[in-house]
Every structure is written in C-alpha cells, then in structure tokens.
Design an enzyme around this catalytic site. Structure first.
Site, PDB file in Angstrom:
ATOM      1  N   GLY A 166      38.846  37.109  24.261  1.00 61.23           N
ATOM      2  CA  GLY A 166      38.543  38.089  23.205  1.00 61.23           C
ATOM      3  C   GLY A 166      39.181  39.439  23.497  1.00 61.23           C
ATOM      4  NE  ARG A 190       8.885  16.633  38.791  1.00 64.93           N
ATOM      5  CZ  ARG A 190       8.178  17.689  39.180  1.00 64.93           C
ATOM      6  NH1 ARG A 190       8.741  18.635  39.908  1.00 64.93           N
ATOM      7  NH2 ARG A 190       6.912  17.793  38.857  1.00 64.93           N
ATOM      8  N   GLY A 216      38.454  38.619  28.982  1.00 65.16           N
ATOM      9  CA  GLY A 216      38.738  37.211  28.697  1.00 65.16           C
ATOM     10  C   GLY A 216      39.556  37.095  27.413  1.00 65.16           C
ATOM     11  CG  ASP A 230      33.549  30.828  30.446  1.00 70.13           C
ATOM     12  OD1 ASP A 230      32.501  30.753  31.107  1.00 70.13           O
ATOM     13  OD2 ASP A 230      33.624  31.400  29.350  1.00 70.13           O
TER      14      ASP A 230
HETATM   15  O1  F6P Z   1      32.468  33.722  28.775  1.00 67.29           O
HETATM   16  C1  F6P Z   1      31.540  33.928  29.783  1.00 67.29           C
HETATM   17  C2  F6P Z   1      30.185  33.452  29.364  1.00 67.29           C
HETATM   18  O2  F6P Z   1      29.276  33.676  30.411  1.00 67.29           O
HETATM   19  C3  F6P Z   1      30.128  32.001  28.872  1.00 67.29           C
HETATM   20  O3  F6P Z   1      30.099  31.080  29.939  1.00 67.29           O
HETATM   21  C4  F6P Z   1      28.878  32.023  28.038  1.00 67.29           C
HETATM   22  O4  F6P Z   1      28.897  31.041  27.031  1.00 67.29           O
HETATM   23  C5  F6P Z   1      28.911  33.388  27.430  1.00 67.29           C
HETATM   24  O5  F6P Z   1      29.733  34.193  28.240  1.00 67.29           O
HETATM   25  C6  F6P Z   1      27.551  34.048  27.288  1.00 67.29           C
HETATM   26  O6  F6P Z   1      27.729  35.273  26.692  1.00 67.29           O
HETATM   27  P1  F6P Z   1      26.534  36.299  26.460  1.00 67.29           P
HETATM   28  O7  F6P Z   1      26.324  37.026  27.747  1.00 67.29           O
HETATM   29  O8  F6P Z   1      27.038  37.200  25.390  1.00 67.29           O
HETATM   30  O9  F6P Z   1      25.336  35.508  26.061  1.00 67.29           O
END
Ligand code: F6P
Length: 363
Positions: free
Chosen positions: A121, A179, A119, A144
């Site tokens: 990063g 609910r 992604g 995402d």
């Molecule tokens: O970027 C993918 C993702 O699953 C996001 O939707 C989420 O905020 C994050 O990674 C969670 O990351 P981790 O697995 O490090 O908690």
C-alpha cells in the site's frame, strides 16, 4: 540536502532500525533529516500535532532505538493521500486524489526527497508521489514477506520467530490434555509466516492461502496419529487460508481500509472437533507477531536497507525500492515491486520438505 522519512501501513519489527540507519547515514553526509508522523499525516494535518507534525531526526533522536519494535514516527493505514476518503452530505464516501497537494507540501517544507518505509500500500503511494515529481526511495517492510523483487522484507523473521515460540509452547499443553490446537497466524494473502513457523515448530497440518484445503485429510491425519498413540495435534492456519468449497474469512472492512482477515481458526477448530470427536481449541496470535523486539536478522536487514536508501539518493536513484538480492542490496523500480504479490510457490523446497515429513496441507 534535506530528506524526509515516513513509515506507513501496519508496523513491523525493524522499522526503527531503518530510521536509525538512514538518519545516521544522512547525518554523515551532512544532510538534514525530518521524520513525518503517522505516515503523511504530520505533513498533511500539522494542526493535529501540538508538538509538530514532523520530528527533526538527529543522531541524538535515533540513539538506542535500533532494537525497539514499532516506529518512533507512528504509522497509519488510513487516509491514503492518492485516494483520500471524503464523506458526502448524504453519508456516502468518495475518494479524492491529493497527490499533487502532498508533493506541494513537501516542497513548501523544503524537503528534497523522501524515504518511505512500507508494504504494498505505502509503496503504491510512493510510486504515485514519484510520478508526480517527488524524488522517492521505498524500503520494503512487512511481516507478510509478500513483496515481489526482494528476497526478504524485514519484520518477517521476527514474526516467524514469535509464532514458532508460541507453537512450541502449545505443544506441551496440547500433549498434556490430548487436544487439537489450531493456531491462526497473520500473513494476509500469503502463507509465508504459517509455512515457515509451522515447519520450524513441527506442526502436523499447515493450511495456507496458496493451497485451498478441506479438513477431511487433516482429520484422517489426526486419526492416524491417535492410532499411533500420539493423542494431540497442532494445526497452523494462515488467516487468508481458504476452504476448497468456501470463501476466505473476512472480519470486516472499513470504508478507507483494506479488508480485515480473521476467523478461520475458529471455523477449522469447530469442524475438526466435529470430524475427529476430539476437543479442539483455537489460539489467534494476531498482532503479537508484529510487536516487540526485532530479531538480529531483522535489525540487520533494516539497517542495511536504511543505509542503502540514503546511498541510493546520493547515487541519483529515484522511484525505486531497495531490495535484497543476496549478497547485495540493490534498487528495483517501484512499479515492478508492487505489480504482484509474492506468494508461496507450492513446489518450493519448504513445502516439499513438509510433505516428506507427513505434514498435511489439507489437499
Ligand atoms: O500486513 C501486515 C498485517 O499484519 C497482516 O498480516 C494483517 O492481515 C494485517 O496487517 C492486519 O492489519 P491491521 O493491523 O490493520 O488489523
């Protein structure tokens, strides 16, 4: 030609389809392929791997993995080599740039080029490696769906599919008990998963980061439903959704990790219970959206991306990301893909459709 494949950041369904496709495409060209374990850790810290930090990827190694979730190489979202965390004697942390050292390790291992699947990063790291002289092609991965310059990332379709099925299941139990169910979904700073799953499943309110919300309009919608005899409601909330008068909810942040979002679902449920007088429960789907079998769409996209990455290396593309530009897969500069996040345009057709149906966005 010897190429390396690495998978970095959070996993996404379809990673193994990319690894398989890239390996088979490279093998057909007579190239050697190695997989680096856990992002770049297998290359940087081989001593941590009793069976070796790199895996020779052959036809046999990738046979039958295309439909499997996760990644056979392992992944990590810690230890960014371009800003590597080092703890000082006084306990504080500083970061060290190990980019050149890593490029040297690729050369020492006889690796000519890298296909890195990740992604924003991982693709930012890919760009730094490319600038430092390593031939790199990136493959866009994330549930995402927030990467710019590609029409889609693989993993997203599976996440939406799983979320939709779970919301479908909540409908029946919500109806039985009259609910309110609040379903918190991943997606980081973009609302794609919540929007698509929410509309597909017929949720009554969808709260996404792109539209700051207040809960009064949601409570009014629930009251209108009640008056019509529909005594339950489903509210989908993206983990990054932000109240108009509040902050995004963060569970925590390790020194070398991105912030962990979460908690908004419980807050929304508590406030809706207060505003409506109805019992409200929260379901946090979390990593369920990332696990398990990829949909055929994600397998196909991953397979197309993996083959395109090898084709791109053969054609001499460097410092690029493969990108879906229907009906084609082409190559865009890495720098353009990581420049900005692709968030949901608030005038997009899915939002217009949702509003036509009376779905509340809390605005
Ligand atoms: O970027 C993918 C993702 O699953 C996001 O939707 C989420 O905020 C994050 O990674 C969670 O990351 P981790 O697995 O490090 O908690």
């Amino acid at each position: 030609m010897k190429i390396a494949i690495s998978t970095g950041g959070g996993d996404a369904p379809g990673l193994n389809a990319v690894i398989r496709a890239a390996t088979l495409s490279a093998a057909r060209r007579g190239w050697d392929v190695v997989g680096i374990r856990d992002g770049f850790n297998g290359l940087m810290f081989p001593e941590l791997y009793p069976t070796g930090g790199m895996i020779e990827l052959t036809r046999d190694m990738v046979r039958g993995i295309g439909h499997l979730g996760g990644t056979i190489l392992g992944s990590t979202n810690r230890g960014n080599p371009t800003a590597f965390p080092v703890q000082q004697e006084d306990g504080t942390w500083v970061t060290v740039d190990r980019t050149d050292e890593l490029v040297g390790l690729f050369r020492a291992a006889g690796i000519d080029s890298l296909i890195t699947i990740g992604g924003d990063g991982s693709l930012t790291i890919a760009r730094r490696l490319s600038d430092a002289g390593l031939p790199v092609i990136g493959v866009p991965k994330t549930i995402d769906n927030d990467l710019d310059k590609t029409d889609a990332t693989f993993g997203f379709d599976t996440a939406v599919e799983v979320a939709t099925e779970c919301i479908d299941r909540l409908f029946t139990t919500a109806t039985s008990h009259s609910r309110v169910f609040v379903v918190e979904l991943m997606g980081r700073y973009a609302g794609w998963i919540a929007l698509n799953a929410g509309v597909a499943a017929g949720a009554h309110a969808i709260l996404i980061p792109e539209i700051p919300f207040s809960l009064e309009p949601v409570a009014e919608m629930i009251a209108r439903r009640e008056a019509r005899g529909a005594r339950f409601a489903i509210v989908v909330v993206a983990e990054g959704a932000t109240p108009k008068d509040g902050e995004r909810m963060i569970l925590g942040k390790a020194h070398d990790q991105a912030e962990r979002l979460g908690g908004i679902g419980n807050r929304v449920a508590a406030e809706l219970e207060h505003l409506t007088g109805k019992e409200a429960r929260t379901v946090v789907l979390g990593h369920l959206l990332r696990g398990g079998t990829p949909t055929s769409l994600d397998r196909l996209l991953g397979t197309r991306f993996g083959a395109a990455a090898v084709r791109g290396l053969e054609e001499g593309h460097r410092g690029v990301m493969v990108a879906l530009d229907p009906p084609h897969v082409n190559f865009v500069p890495l720098v353009s893909a990581i420049n900005k996040l692709r968030t949901v345009p608030i005038d997009c057709d899915t939002i217009v459709t949702a509003r036509d149906l009376g779905i509340s966005f809390g605005d």
